[in-house]
Design an enzyme around this catalytic site. Structure first.
Site, PDB file in Angstrom:
ATOM      1  N   GLU A  96      12.484  60.561  11.372  1.00  0.00           N
ATOM      2  CA  GLU A  96      14.031  61.474  11.441  1.00  0.00           C
ATOM      3  C   GLU A  96      15.002  61.147  10.435  1.00  0.00           C
ATOM      4  O   GLU A  96      15.798  60.486   9.913  1.00  0.00           O
ATOM      5  CB  GLU A  96      14.051  60.083  11.911  1.00  0.00           C
ATOM      6  CG  GLU A  96      15.581  60.364  13.585  1.00  0.00           C
ATOM      7  CD  GLU A  96      15.991  59.156  14.194  1.00  0.00           C
ATOM      8  OE1 GLU A  96      16.945  59.214  15.060  1.00  0.00           O
ATOM      9  OE2 GLU A  96      15.801  58.170  14.621  1.00  0.00           O
ATOM     10  N   ASN A 120      11.361  55.025   9.485  1.00  0.00           N
ATOM     11  CA  ASN A 120      11.958  55.896  10.036  1.00  0.00           C
ATOM     12  C   ASN A 120      13.460  55.784   9.285  1.00  0.00           C
ATOM     13  O   ASN A 120      13.823  54.788   9.920  1.00  0.00           O
ATOM     14  CB  ASN A 120      11.929  55.659  11.354  1.00  0.00           C
ATOM     15  CG  ASN A 120      12.657  56.261  12.519  1.00  0.00           C
ATOM     16  OD1 ASN A 120      13.996  56.638  11.758  1.00  0.00           O
ATOM     17  ND2 ASN A 120      12.637  56.631  13.750  1.00  0.00           N
ATOM     18  N   ASN A 168       6.831  55.771  18.224  1.00  0.00           N
ATOM     19  CA  ASN A 168       7.437  54.854  20.003  1.00  0.00           C
ATOM     20  C   ASN A 168       7.091  54.487  20.742  1.00  0.00           C
ATOM     21  O   ASN A 168       7.364  54.634  21.800  1.00  0.00           O
ATOM     22  CB  ASN A 168       8.320  56.620  20.363  1.00  0.00           C
ATOM     23  CG  ASN A 168       9.665  56.792  19.592  1.00  0.00           C
ATOM     24  OD1 ASN A 168      10.448  55.573  19.595  1.00  0.00           O
ATOM     25  ND2 ASN A 168      10.297  57.611  19.276  1.00  0.00           N
ATOM     26  N   TYR A 203       6.931  61.457  13.486  1.00  0.00           N
ATOM     27  CA  TYR A 203       7.565  60.687  14.508  1.00  0.00           C
ATOM     28  C   TYR A 203       7.403  61.566  15.468  1.00  0.00           C
ATOM     29  O   TYR A 203       8.219  62.632  16.075  1.00  0.00           O
ATOM     30  CB  TYR A 203       8.540  61.623  14.044  1.00  0.00           C
ATOM     31  CG  TYR A 203      10.351  61.387  14.614  1.00  0.00           C
ATOM     32  CD1 TYR A 203      10.261  59.393  15.737  1.00  0.00           C
ATOM     33  CD2 TYR A 203      10.937  62.291  14.896  1.00  0.00           C
ATOM     34  CE1 TYR A 203      11.159  59.441  15.970  1.00  0.00           C
ATOM     35  CE2 TYR A 203      11.943  61.344  15.626  1.00  0.00           C
ATOM     36  CZ  TYR A 203      12.684  60.541  15.886  1.00  0.00           C
ATOM     37  OH  TYR A 203      13.311  59.902  17.059  1.00  0.00           O
ATOM     38  N   ASP A 244       6.677  56.288  12.858  1.00  0.00           N
ATOM     39  CA  ASP A 244       7.120  56.001  13.782  1.00  0.00           C
ATOM     40  C   ASP A 244       6.548  56.567  16.016  1.00  0.00           C
ATOM     41  O   ASP A 244       7.145  57.966  15.651  1.00  0.00           O
ATOM     42  CB  ASP A 244       8.659  56.440  14.170  1.00  0.00           C
ATOM     43  CG  ASP A 244       9.227  55.707  15.279  1.00  0.00           C
ATOM     44  OD1 ASP A 244       8.764  55.468  16.683  1.00  0.00           O
ATOM     45  OD2 ASP A 244      11.132  56.337  15.225  1.00  0.00           O
ATOM     46  N   ASP A 291      17.994  51.617  11.346  1.00  0.00           N
ATOM     47  CA  ASP A 291      17.590  50.294  12.977  1.00  0.00           C
ATOM     48  C   ASP A 291      16.031  50.083  12.762  1.00  0.00           C
ATOM     49  O   ASP A 291      14.987  49.101  14.136  1.00  0.00           O
ATOM     50  CB  ASP A 291      17.605  51.334  14.503  1.00  0.00           C
ATOM     51  CG  ASP A 291      17.399  52.084  14.750  1.00  0.00           C
ATOM     52  OD1 ASP A 291      16.752  52.916  13.537  1.00  0.00           O
ATOM     53  OD2 ASP A 291      17.858  53.098  16.198  1.00  0.00           O
ATOM     54  N   HIS A 292      15.063  50.773  12.060  1.00  0.00           N
ATOM     55  CA  HIS A 292      13.296  50.490  11.324  1.00  0.00           C
ATOM     56  C   HIS A 292      13.735  49.897  10.725  1.00  0.00           C
ATOM     57  O   HIS A 292      14.384  50.402   9.414  1.00  0.00           O
ATOM     58  CB  HIS A 292      13.197  51.555  12.105  1.00  0.00           C
ATOM     59  CG  HIS A 292      13.209  52.896  12.623  1.00  0.00           C
ATOM     60  ND1 HIS A 292      11.769  52.414  13.688  1.00  0.00           N
ATOM     61  CD2 HIS A 292      13.616  53.576  13.281  1.00  0.00           C
ATOM     62  CE1 HIS A 292      11.911  53.581  15.133  1.00  0.00           C
ATOM     63  NE2 HIS A 292      12.863  54.066  14.816  1.00  0.00           N
TER      64      HIS A 292
END
Length: 373
Positions: free
Chosen positions: A88, A57, A231, A190, A229, A349-350
């Site tokens: 993303e 991501n 989530n 995603y 990702d 942030d990944h």
């Protein structure tokens, strides 16, 4: 995933037009087909198949290309993956304001979008990315979106952009790319964020997504490799601070159903549904299959901002899931980022996650005599 995991819902505009002219092997990524990719069957495919994969991501691929690309390029050159799946990407689909969008094409009808597209093309023209073709599935705006880079020497039988796999339609917000190879399917998703509040329709959106994913994994006609990702953190071992994430609230709000309480991605309802998808789809979590113990420094793919209450709070929400038929072929599955200071996250942030399978051994045809030794 953002720090508070609150994506802004926006329905993508599905493309009804199949993009023509996919790049041929040997074309540079500055050609129209290589830069945008295409769905559909590809003739003359070789029997060799990919077995090294990377998922990431990027939290805006364009921003990564502007600031962190040399470091990420070095990682790709070192790992030499056959396929790179990105989530993303946050680059808008082609089409002027008010006109139908083409989720397979990067927007280039304004001065800004043309400049941004050139940044992408230059990044993909350099090593090691010039050895890959790329397929895009994009949202209407700078939100969500996925991409799949496949080495030119590998020819997928078909590339689809929706869970139905029956048309050139793209999932809303460009959340899905599926590459079909001779012996397996590769799914890049995603997955939508669960959100915090029922009245914002986020819970309903995530429940609907999980229902469709359950139906998909139950009916795939080949072994599956599913990455991206997703989530969700499945078990307590998949978060750094289980008590913190279980009791997390946004502005003191508590959902009426306790199954929906807690950090998005770690609520009991999401974790239960995810476990059912794994069970019903006969899927194996490749990372957890190899790594049984919690690694507080390097065992998480998402990390909170180094400043604030999420400092040091981490989750594993980026996965490689494989069908049980592929379990014995798992050679490695690794996180490529560590620590509170986001070492190896390349601006996102990944952090990237890799999977390597052993090469498939061809089965002997029935009645075929074994070679003498």
């Amino acid at each position: 995933m953002k720090r508070f995991f609150q994506p802004v819902p926006k329905d993508g505009s599905p493309s009804k037009k199949r993009l023509a002219g996919a790049a041929e092997p040997g074309d540079g990524p500055t050609s129209a087909g290589a830069a945008t990719g295409a769905g559909g069957d590809v003739e003359g495919r070789p029997t060799e198949e990919p077995f090294k994969f990377l998922t990431w991501n990027a939290n805006s691929l364009l921003l990564r290309m502007k600031s962190d690309w040399p470091a990420f390029s070095q990682l790709v050159a070192r790992l030499d993956p056959d396929v790179i799946c990105v989530q993303e990407v946050r680059m808008p689909a082609a089409g002027s304001k008010g006109a139908p969008k083409n989720p397979s094409e990067l927007k280039d009808d304004t001065s800004l979008s043309r400049d941004e597209k050139q940044v992408v093309l230059r990044a993909l023209s350099a090593s090691p990315f010039k050895d890959y073709r790329v397929w895009w599935s994009l949202s209407d705006s700078k939100y969500a979106g996925t991409a799949m880079f496949i080495k030119k020497k590998f020819e997928p039988k078909k590339v689809s952009f929706n869970l139905d796999r029956t048309s050139s339609k793209h999932e809303a917000d460009g959340r899905v790319i599926i590459a079909e190879f001779e012996s397996f399917l590769l799914l890049n998703t995603y997955s939508p964020n669960n959100g915090w509040k029922e009245e914002e329709n986020a819970f309903q959106r995530r429940r609907k997504w999980d229902k469709r994913m359950l139906e998909f994994v139950q009916h795939v006609d080949k072994p599956l490799i599913w990455c991206g990702d997703l989530n969700v953190s499945h078990e307590e071992i998949d978060v750094s601070h289980p008590d913190f994430f279980s009791s997390a609230k946004l502005n003191g709000y508590t959902p009426p159903n306790k199954e929906d309480c807690g950090q998005p991605g770690f609520t009991p309802a999401e974790r239960r549904r995810f476990g059912n998808i794994l069970f019903q789809g006969k899927l194996v979590d490749a990372y957890r299959h190899l790594h049984k113990e919690k690694d507080i420094d390097g065992g998480f793919s998402w990390s909170g901002h180094p400043i604030g209450k999420y400092r040091g709070k981490r989750m594993r929400i980026d996965y490689f899931l494989v069908s049980e038929q592929l379990k014995d072929r798992i050679v490695s599955c690794e996180m490529h980022g560590r620590g509170i200071e986001l070492d190896g996250f390349y601006g996102s942030d990944h952090c990237p996650v890799s999977l390597e399978l052993s090469e498939a051994v061809a089965e002997e045809a029935p009645g075929q005599p074994k070679p003498s030794i």
